[in-house]
Design an enzyme around this catalytic site. Structure first.
Site, PDB file in Angstrom:
ATOM      1  N   HIS A 109     -73.929  30.238  68.523  1.00 26.58           N
ATOM      2  CA  HIS A 109     -73.014  29.479  67.358  1.00 26.58           C
ATOM      3  C   HIS A 109     -71.957  29.115  67.171  1.00 26.58           C
ATOM      4  CE1 HIS A 109     -70.963  33.229  68.278  1.00 26.58           C
ATOM      5  NE2 HIS A 109     -70.990  32.729  68.106  1.00 26.58           N
ATOM      6  N   ASP A 111     -68.655  29.099  64.777  1.00 25.84           N
ATOM      7  CA  ASP A 111     -67.496  30.379  64.447  1.00 25.84           C
ATOM      8  C   ASP A 111     -68.066  30.223  62.268  1.00 25.84           C
ATOM      9  OD1 ASP A 111     -67.453  32.101  66.456  1.00 25.84           O
ATOM     10  OD2 ASP A 111     -65.361  30.934  66.650  1.00 25.84           O
ATOM     11  N   HIS A 263     -70.941  28.428  71.016  1.00 18.91           N
ATOM     12  CA  HIS A 263     -71.001  29.065  72.199  1.00 18.91           C
ATOM     13  C   HIS A 263     -71.812  30.717  71.869  1.00 18.91           C
ATOM     14  CE1 HIS A 263     -67.728  30.385  69.079  1.00 18.91           C
ATOM     15  NE2 HIS A 263     -68.530  31.381  69.486  1.00 18.91           N
ATOM     16  N   ARG A 278     -59.513  38.209  69.545  1.00 20.45           N
ATOM     17  CA  ARG A 278     -59.205  36.480  69.757  1.00 20.45           C
ATOM     18  C   ARG A 278     -58.234  36.522  68.646  1.00 20.45           C
ATOM     19  NH1 ARG A 278     -65.038  35.122  66.641  1.00 20.45           N
ATOM     20  NH2 ARG A 278     -63.337  34.451  64.749  1.00 20.45           N
TER      21      ARG A 278
HETATM   22  C1  OGA Z   1     -66.292  35.091  69.113  1.00 16.28           C
HETATM   23  C2  OGA Z   1     -67.401  35.212  69.985  1.00 16.28           C
HETATM   24  C3  OGA Z   1     -67.286  35.667  72.080  1.00 16.28           C
HETATM   25  C4  OGA Z   1     -67.430  36.486  73.138  1.00 16.28           C
HETATM   26  O1  OGA Z   1     -65.488  35.684  69.643  1.00 16.28           O
HETATM   27  O2  OGA Z   1     -66.302  34.536  68.130  1.00 16.28           O
HETATM   28  O3  OGA Z   1     -68.270  34.700  69.275  1.00 16.28           O
HETATM   29  O4  OGA Z   1     -67.755  35.983  74.415  1.00 16.28           O
HETATM   30  N1  OGA Z   1     -67.282  35.608  70.710  1.00 16.28           N
HETATM   31  O5  OGA Z   1     -67.680  38.134  73.309  1.00 16.28           O
HETATM   32 MN    MN Z   2     -67.838  33.284  67.702  1.00 17.55          MN
END
Ligand code: OGA
Ligand code: MN
Length: 287
Positions: A109, A111, A263, A278
């Site tokens: 995806h 974000d 990602h 994050r």
């Molecule tokens: C995000 C996600 C990636 C991870 O935080 O947007 O997709 O490695 N996480 O946890």
């Molecule tokens: Mn993500």
């Protein structure tokens, strides 16, 4: 042969080490626990534009420093669906607990493309990791676009894609977090319409901008009509040679440009805990 997107680091202070042919570089020789001067921040920003996702190691910094660093790249935005860390609403925890089976965002995806202004990027810091697994994959959406035929580029050029927050396959990956910390009622649906091919506002390069987690159809078409071409694009855009894979250590940071990458965090560590912090930086309206 697919051309690689890596470029030479011309400016100098940072030690920039690409980790794959398509995208991704580790940056060494920088200490994020210290206040950084404007020149260094400009170099980091250029590295992000050149490599699309950049990684730092051994940066076990405080939440306050994590925030200070992120603020140098733009305005911070809160994640729309899940509440933030106690005392730090701008920091979202991305967690999978020992007994849980789904991981947050566990599919390819970009974000929150269901927002009118999806983020510029996020800065994700690893706090607690499983003894193995839990790597994250990233993919280069410039390469995904550039490797399409001229005919397909011409077909996609005028199209727009509709993103929605409630596709079942991604809602499933948020279920554990929404139980305790939902910000919206599960039935509230966010949608936004964006160009299928967007032009990056800083590099002026074209990137393929549909994603399998949020894009549900082309604007002006039904889901059924859109599904075959979208399925092709989802498979194409995540070809292994467009990706890199990051192996986390505690204190590792990934900073991805959400405008030209996707990602996918790999869910291969059942029975173990993984905790990430994050911070997300505001983006503009895709054009
Ligand atoms: C995000 C996600 C990636 C991870 O935080 O947007 O997709 O490695 N996480 O946890
Ligand atoms: Mn993500």
């Amino acid at each position: 042969m697919v051309e690689t997107a890596q470029q030479e680091n011309s400016m100098g202070q940072l030690d920039i080490r690409p980790i794959a042919g398509a995208l991704g570089a580790e940056i060494h020789g920088i200490d994020l626990s210290q206040e950084l001067d404007d020149e260094t921040i400009a170099e980091v920003r250029q590295a992000l534009l050149d490599h699309l996702v950049i990684f730092f190691r051994g940066q076990d910094i405080t939440p306050a420093r994590h925030l200070d660093f992120a603020r140098r790249f733009g305005e911070i935005v809160e994640y729309p669906l899940v509440k933030g860390l106690e005392g730090y609403p701008e920091i979202m925890t991305v967690v999978k607990l020992e007994h849980e089976k789904v991981n947050f965002g566990g599919l390819w995806h970009s974000d929150t493309t269901y927002l009118e202004q999806p983020p510029l990027g996020s800065i994700l810091l690893a706090r607690e990791l499983p003894p193995f697994g839990g790597d994250t994959l990233f993919a280069n959406m410039y390469l995904a676009y550039e490797t399409l035929s001229d005919g397909m580029k011409a077909l996609l050029g005028p199209l727009k894609g509709v993103s929605t927050s409630n596709l079942q396959r991604v809602s499933d990956t948020r279920s554990e977090r929404m139980k305790d910390a939902a910000k919206v009622t599960p039935r509230e649906v966010l949608t936004a319409t964006h160009p299928v091919v967007r032009t990056h506002p800083e590099t002026n390069r074209k990137a393929l901008y549909v994603n399998g987690a949020h894009t549900c159809r082309f604007d002006g078409m039904t889901e059924e009509e859109s599904a075959p071409l979208l399925a092709y694009l989802y498979a194409h855009q995540t070809r292994p040679e467009f990706t890199c894979r990051f192996r986390w250590e505690p204190g590792s940071i990934a900073f991805w440009d959400n405008r030209c990458t996707q990602h996918n965090p790999i869910n291969d560590y059942h029975g173990h805990k993984r905790v990430m912090h994050r911070i997300t930086i505001a983006g503009d309206t895709p054009e």
